[in-house]
Design an enzyme around this catalytic site. Structure first.
Site, short mmCIF file in Angstrom:
data_model
loop_
_atom_site.label_atom_id
_atom_site.label_comp_id
_atom_site.label_asym_id
_atom_site.label_seq_id
_atom_site.Cartn_x
_atom_site.Cartn_y
_atom_site.Cartn_z
N HIS A 48 0.82 -1.21 0.00
CA HIS A 48 0.00 0.00 0.00
C HIS A 48 0.86 1.26 0.00
O HIS A 48 0.59 2.23 0.69
CB HIS A 48 -0.97 0.01 1.19
CG HIS A 48 -2.08 1.00 1.01
ND1 HIS A 48 -2.79 1.10 -0.17
CD2 HIS A 48 -2.59 1.95 1.82
CE1 HIS A 48 -3.68 2.06 -0.05
NE2 HIS A 48 -3.58 2.60 1.14
N HIS A 64 0.05 3.33 6.87
CA HIS A 64 -0.09 3.76 5.48
C HIS A 64 1.27 4.02 4.84
O HIS A 64 2.18 4.51 5.51
CB HIS A 64 -0.94 5.03 5.40
CG HIS A 64 -2.27 4.80 4.77
ND1 HIS A 64 -3.38 4.43 5.49
CD2 HIS A 64 -2.66 4.86 3.47
CE1 HIS A 64 -4.40 4.28 4.66
NE2 HIS A 64 -3.99 4.54 3.43
N SER A 74 -1.87 6.26 9.79
CA SER A 74 -1.01 7.22 9.10
C SER A 74 0.39 7.12 9.68
O SER A 74 0.56 6.91 10.88
CB SER A 74 -1.55 8.64 9.30
OG SER A 74 -0.61 9.57 8.79
N GLU A 95 -8.93 -1.99 2.38
CA GLU A 95 -8.25 -1.45 3.55
C GLU A 95 -9.19 -1.51 4.75
O GLU A 95 -10.08 -0.69 4.89
CB GLU A 95 -7.83 -0.01 3.27
CG GLU A 95 -6.97 0.13 2.04
CD GLU A 95 -6.54 1.57 1.80
OE1 GLU A 95 -6.11 2.24 2.75
OE2 GLU A 95 -6.65 2.03 0.65
N TYR A 119 -12.10 0.84 0.84
CA TYR A 119 -12.01 0.71 2.30
C TYR A 119 -13.11 -0.17 2.87
O TYR A 119 -14.16 -0.36 2.24
CB TYR A 119 -12.10 2.10 2.94
CG TYR A 119 -10.82 2.90 2.80
CD1 TYR A 119 -9.97 3.09 3.89
CD2 TYR A 119 -10.42 3.44 1.58
CE1 TYR A 119 -8.78 3.81 3.77
CE2 TYR A 119 -9.24 4.16 1.44
CZ TYR A 119 -8.43 4.34 2.55
OH TYR A 119 -7.26 5.04 2.43
#
Ligand SMILES: *[C@@H]1O[C@H](CO)[C@@H](O)[C@H](O)[C@H]1NC(C)=O
Ligand SMILES: *[C@@H]1O[C@H](CO)[C@@H](O)[C@H](O)[C@H]1NC(C)=O
Ligand SMILES: *[C@@H]1O[C@H](CO)[C@@H](O)[C@H](O)[C@H]1NC(C)=O
Ligand SMILES: *[C@@H]1O[C@H](CO)[C@@H](O)[C@H](O)[C@H]1NC(C)=O
Ligand SMILES: *[C@@H]1O[C@H](CO)[C@@H](O)[C@H](O)[C@H]1NC(C)=O
Ligand SMILES: *[C@@H]1O[C@H](CO)[C@@H](O)[C@H](O)[C@H]1NC(C)=O
Ligand SMILES: *[C@@H]1O[C@H](CO)[C@@H](O)[C@H](O)[C@H]1NC(C)=O
Ligand SMILES: *[C@@H]1O[C@H](CO)[C@@H](O)[C@H](O)[C@H]1NC(C)=O
Ligand SMILES: *[C@@H]1O[C@H](CO)[C@@H](O)[C@H](O)[C@H]1NC(C)=O
Ligand SMILES: *[C@@H]1O[C@H](CO)[C@@H](O)[C@H](O)[C@H]1NC(C)=O
Length: 711
Positions: free
Chosen positions: A117, A224, A275, A471, A512
């Site tokens: 990803h 991520h 993140s 995701e 997602y």
């Protein structure tokens, strides 16, 4: 509570872990999958402006094959590709290649193609239209590079099969990730959240690691691949690929990147709301009173708009593009993996099995445990999807409101096919998502979003890998891991040693998957949960309808398509591709390809200084130089030049600049920032190019800088 995937129940019908097995056949492999590093849109941020202009580090596919020693057919193949997401078309081509070479050994059932990803790789390879919009359609060269490279990595893993044992463990990773939608996480029930206060709260902190002993490992940790920012245009691998490089090169420092035998796997997990920008999100709004302040929390806006709100990684102050943050987030994962590899982990034992089903998510009706009948919906993107995230705000250029002009020629073609107005039924089904793009009903010029997805599970003894086509958010991942584990134990398939990991986005990109509670908040992740509020439930739906009669033999394969789910359609033959091929290359009058335009300096260089040379260039799309390099740093040792750096060392960059489209001229910069520990001595830079004449065939050339010394 959540129950099981239909496929997992199929597995329970055919499998028991009873066969004592703690020796396995293990194979590991790695190969280059880097597509065209210039003039091609990059994949991840969906930003039209992010067109690549060179190379920081090559993208790789890494492969682990695990088989039973006695039964050849009982084998699984896990591919961790340095790409943004798995894709149906890529997978179809890889499976076809495997069938041609290995017959029925490696199939849709036992091959999982998972992605790191990452968001700084080459784009254009996905089959559906929506993710192609910013890449100006399908880019065959990217697609071919990925398919060829994955097949090569699988061949290498296959050819390295040898007996060995496996072990599993986990550790807590500090400072490696944060939740970028904490306000959506808060919508989950308080008692459920309370169970995780010691496990990172709104963020999964656990790295799970499957050790292959001295040959490598495969780990899962959710973060991520957005450490390198949207304004970088050098192709790279983001934090997971960097972690793999750092680990592998620490094991074999003298091997070129990608040529090590130890294979380090940093796979993606329940990544949805994570993140790597661990400092949080701040307003970059020069001249505004809120410049430098944290963004508004619920909406991630600055002064009411999303454009200025940017997440910051730990190395934010050190460079403009996130390269330092990238290395720091990678190193945190490397340190966690090293600590696990230095311990004695729990041995893995039991059979090797796999299951795979296609699930049509557009019309998937099922009954919840409380008796209510619900269904998933044809795909749709909500308004917040257009807002992007704090890792890459305001992505798709086509939502800017002006429907008369656009800088994007693909959008000019497809806007006449603009997604149909949602029916009342679709609005109700997707509620409370306000629908921006009704992609599930958009099949012209070809399907915008997938409708049939892959659900897969690989079982290696007491370890179960759930291969997820999207995701999952933090909580969605926890729920499905717990539910599957509990069911495997309840069904008597595994005992308390059962260990479940989630891996994705893999095989197909279904965007997602949030929990239903998070969906109600409709942040980016909820808006991008394309199959509606019950998408998560559908993955974990009750099992009664699909449970087949138990099979007599452990070799019996479960039906691949329960309820005759149609195979995902092949879209490539219809694909639009607007990328212009290379027309021709030329050297400026009086010069030749590879000639030095700006040479290295004569003075000795020292650690941390950057050596740079500029050459007469040619378009690197002429030859991707897969498994090779566009540059080298050569060291003079005993009067012979020895290559010591390639284009995949993070200390080097390859940058291509078009000088004149009409004249076909271009230049290339080769840079090397000298690392601490570099031996003193004489060095040179080389550039490897391939030029295309107007008439005739492509030919290779080499440029060589002057000699320089490192003191
Ligand atoms: C980490 O390992 C321990 C010991 O095996 C286990 O109890 C725990 O559930 C694991 N954590 C996760 C998130 O899998
Ligand atoms: C890769 O390693 C092999 C075997 O160690 C060696 O023969 C080969 O030259 C290496 N290739 C590069 C590009 O370093
Ligand atoms: C942000 O969301 C929380 C929880 O939903 C809510 O209590 C709060 O009022 C919201 N704040 C703003 C400024 O909208
Ligand atoms: C690139 O983007 C980052 C994050 O938004 C920003 O801080 C930085 O200033 C940008 N760099 C350049 C050169 O525009
Ligand atoms: C699923 O349910 C919806 C709404 O209840 C219904 O319109 C649709 O026909 C059903 N689809 C199937 C395949 O049963
Ligand atoms: C069943 O659960 C769903 C989802 O949580 C909920 O929307 C629905 O109201 C429940 N139905 C009943 C009868 O409790
Ligand atoms: C889109 O174009 C139509 C026709 O030109 C125009 O009436 C409409 O206002 C435009 N919409 C936007 C959002 O610009
Ligand atoms: C090189 O840079 C690193 C990090 O930026 C710094 O820690 C180191 O001291 C520098 N080395 C020299 C010799 O300047
Ligand atoms: C490479 O070095 C040149 C000359 O110093 C510089 O202009 C260029 O920005 C550098 N490129 C990268 C990618 O750092
Ligand atoms: C660079 O070094 C090589 C090897 O010593 C030598 O043959 C060559 O003449 C040198 N080039 C220059 C320009 O000094």
């Amino acid at each position: 509570m959540v129950r099981l995937l239909p496929s997992f129940v199929v597995l329970s019908a055919v499998v028991s872990n009873a066969i004592a097995q703690s020796q396995y056949l293990l194979g590991l492999g790695i190969a280059d999958i880097t597509g065209p590093v210039v003039e091609t849109n990059m994949m991840g941020y969906a930003s039209l402006g992010q067109t690549d202009s060179g190379l920081h580090m090559r993208q790789r596919a890494r492969v682990w094959i695990i088989g039973e020693t006695a039964t050849t057919a009982n084998r699984v193949v896990f591919v961790n590709a340095d790409i943004a997401m798995g894709d149906t078309g890529i997978r179809r081509a890889i499976l076809a290649g495997l069938a041609g070479k290995y017959g029925t050994l490696y199939t849709a059932q036992n091959v999982a193609i998972s992605s790191t990803h990452q968001h700084s790789g080459v784009g254009g390879y996905l089959e559906n239209l929506l993710p192609q919009i910013t890449s100006l359609g399908f880019v065959e060269q990217t697609y071919d590079a990925i398919v060829t490279g994955v097949l090569l990595a699988i061949d290498r893993a296959h050819n390295s099969l040898a007996p060995g044992s496996l072990s599993i463990g986990n550790t807590s990773v500090v400072g490696g990730n944060i939740n970028r939608s904490p306000t959506a996480y808060l919508a989950n029930p308080a008692d459920e959240r309370a169970m995780y206060v010691d496990e990172g709260g709104d963020q999964d902190k656990v790295m799970s690691l499957l050790s292959f002993g001295s040959r490598g490992f495969l780990s899962w940790f959710p973060v991520h691949g957005t450490s390198i920012y949207e304004n970088n245009t050098l192709v790279s691998s983001d934090n997971k690929g960097m972690a793999a490089y750092l680990y592998e090169s620490s094991m074999e420092p003298n091997a070129m990147p990608g040529n090590q035998t130890f294979v380090a796997g940093f796979a993606q997990a329940n990544v949805g709301d994570t993140s790597p920008n661990t400092l949080g999100a701040f307003c970059e709004s020069p001249g505004q009173p809120y410049d430098g302040m944290p963004c508004q929390a619920n909406t991630s806006t600055c002064g009411g708009t999303v454009e200025d709100c940017h997440g910051r990684g730990p190395g934010f102050t050190l460079d403009s593009f996130g390269f330092h943050s990238n290395e720091m987030i990678a190193q945190i994962q490397v340190d966690a993996a090293k600590s696990l590899m230095s311990q004695t982990l729990s041995p893995i034992s039991g059979t090797v099995r796999s299951v795979h089903v296609y699930l049509d998510m557009a019309t998937h009706n099922f009954t919840l445990p409380n008796g209510t009948t619900v269904n998933t919906c044809p795909a749709a993107m909500g308004f917040s999807f257009a807002g992007g995230t704090t890792d890459g705000p305001g992505s798709f250029d086509f939502v800017q409101g002006d429907n008369s002009t656009s800088q994007n020629p693909l959008w000019e073609i497809v806007k006449s096919f603009i997604t149909p107005i949602p029916s009342a039924e679709q609005v109700a089904c997707q509620y409370p998502k306000p629908i921006l793009l009704n992609t599930g009903y958009a099949t012209l010029p070809y399907a915008w979003s997938p409708s049939t997805v892959d659900i897969q599970m690989l079982k290696v003894g007491n370890l179960v890998m759930l291969i997820i086509p999207g995701e999952l958010t933090t909580m969605a991942g926890r729920r499905i891991r717990n539910a599957v584990r509990a069911q495997l134990i309840a069904d008597g398939i595994l005992d308390n040693s059962a260990y479940v990991v989630v891996s994705g986005p893999a095989n197909t990109y279904a965007h997602y998957i949030t929990t239903r509670e998070e969906y109600s908040v409709q942040r980016y992740e909820g808006a991008s949960t394309i199959f509606g509020p019950c998408a998560f439930h559908s993955l974990s739906k009750p099992t009664s309808t699909n449970t087949p009669a138990s099979s007599p033999s452990s070799r019996t394969r479960p039906p691949a398509r329960p309820n005759r789910t149609p195979l995902p359609p092949e879209l490539q033959s219809d694909a639009i591709s607007l990328q212009t091929p290379v027309v021709f290359d030329a050297a400026p009058i009086g010069k030749s390809f590879g000639q030095v335009l700006i040479d290295v300096a004569k003075t000795p260089y020292s650690v941390n200084q950057t050596v740079s040379a500029q050459f007469v260039g040619a378009n690197p799309r002429n030859n991707l130089r897969l498994e090779g390099t566009f540059l080298s740093v050569d060291h003079l040792v005993n009067n012979a030049w020895t290559p010591v750096r390639s284009d995949s060392h993070p200390s080097t960059t390859y940058q291509w600049t078009r000088v004149s489209t009409i004249l076909g001229t271009s230049s290339v910069n080769v840079n090397w920032t000298i690392e601490a520990g570099t031996p003193a001595g004489t060095y040179r830079l080389r550039y490897f190019g391939d030029s295309k004449p107007l008439i005739g065939s492509i030919s290779a050339f080499t440029g060589t800088s002057g000699n320089f010394t490192v003191a």
